[in-house]
Design a protein around this motif. Structure first.
Motif, PDB file in Angstrom:
ATOM      1  N   TYR A 118      21.628 -71.797 -54.606  1.00  0.00           N
ATOM      2  CA  TYR A 118      19.727 -70.834 -53.929  1.00  0.00           C
ATOM      3  C   TYR A 118      18.940 -71.376 -55.619  1.00  0.00           C
ATOM      4  O   TYR A 118      17.929 -70.629 -56.290  1.00  0.00           O
ATOM      5  N   GLY A 119      19.422 -72.817 -55.504  1.00  0.00           N
ATOM      6  CA  GLY A 119      18.371 -73.529 -56.437  1.00  0.00           C
ATOM      7  C   GLY A 119      18.888 -74.885 -56.853  1.00  0.00           C
ATOM      8  O   GLY A 119      20.166 -75.027 -56.703  1.00  0.00           O
ATOM      9  N   PRO A 120      18.163 -75.476 -58.072  1.00  0.00           N
ATOM     10  CA  PRO A 120      18.482 -76.477 -58.682  1.00  0.00           C
ATOM     11  C   PRO A 120      20.424 -76.213 -59.576  1.00  0.00           C
ATOM     12  O   PRO A 120      20.479 -75.438 -60.155  1.00  0.00           O
ATOM     13  N   PRO A 121      21.490 -77.107 -59.995  1.00  0.00           N
ATOM     14  CA  PRO A 121      22.215 -77.143 -60.448  1.00  0.00           C
ATOM     15  C   PRO A 121      21.988 -76.805 -62.070  1.00  0.00           C
ATOM     16  O   PRO A 121      20.453 -77.524 -62.314  1.00  0.00           O
ATOM     17  N   LYS A 122      23.100 -76.297 -62.440  1.00  0.00           N
ATOM     18  CA  LYS A 122      22.587 -76.109 -64.339  1.00  0.00           C
ATOM     19  C   LYS A 122      22.970 -77.887 -64.582  1.00  0.00           C
ATOM     20  O   LYS A 122      22.997 -78.452 -63.763  1.00  0.00           O
ATOM     21  N   TYR A 123      22.220 -77.297 -65.861  1.00  0.00           N
ATOM     22  CA  TYR A 123      22.099 -79.127 -66.997  1.00  0.00           C
ATOM     23  C   TYR A 123      23.996 -79.473 -67.224  1.00  0.00           C
ATOM     24  O   TYR A 123      24.371 -80.653 -66.787  1.00  0.00           O
ATOM     25  N   SER A 124      24.551 -78.477 -67.437  1.00  0.00           N
ATOM     26  CA  SER A 124      25.675 -78.236 -67.780  1.00  0.00           C
ATOM     27  C   SER A 124      26.682 -79.274 -65.942  1.00  0.00           C
ATOM     28  O   SER A 124      27.288 -79.502 -66.767  1.00  0.00           O
TER      29      SER A 124
END
Length: 156
Positions: A131-137
């Protein structure tokens, strides 16, 4: 294969010149510093012959979230279904890459009415968000540890 940001003691070099130097000397002192390690980025899943690969590297989660202060930007013409890029001068710290293929040349990632990209796109580590872009990590990597990375762009 394209070479970007290749420098020898502050002077721009072509890839052919760099290969010749390495073959003759065996190593170059200017590349001994970890901040000048060579990193190869392979991007697959492109629509051949259309537009440019547009990408940016971010060093901090805050910069990624705000989409500001990207430290290296790419704009590479697409001539086949993949591109290979050689980079130097990447920092010796955790970074991420985000990119897309600007198929129609309007310098932005086109999306549908609910925000899903209409053009090929991808992230370092082939990270995928829900539901959106991935997390930085999920995207973060250390370029001095990982000497290359392959990113498979997604198309809808």
């Amino acid at each position: 294969m394209r070479a970007l940001n290749l420098r020898k003691c502050g002077k721009e070099l072509t890839l052919g010149y760099l290969v010749n130097i390495a073959a003759i000397i065996g190593s170059t002192a200017c590349f001994a510093d970890a901040s000048h390690q060579t990193f190869t980025l392979n991007i697959n899943g492109l629509i051949s012959g259309q537009g440019n690969v547009m990408g940016v590297f971010y060093q901090s989660e805050e910069d990624y979230k705000s989409r500001s202060n990207g430290f290296s930007h790419l704009r590479i013409p697409v001539t086949s279904d993949s591109v290979d890029v050689i980079l130097t001068d990447l920092p010796n710290s955790m970074i991420i890459f985000t990119g897309y293929q600007d198929v129609n040349g309007n310098n932005k990632l086109d999306t549908n009415l609910i925000g899903i990209p209409n053009e090929p796109y991808g992230f370092s580590n082939n990270a995928r968000g829900q539901y959106g872009p991935p997390k930085y990590s999920q995207m973060a990597f250390l370029p001095t540890t990982n000497k290359s990375m392959t990113i498979d762009f997604l198309s809808n």
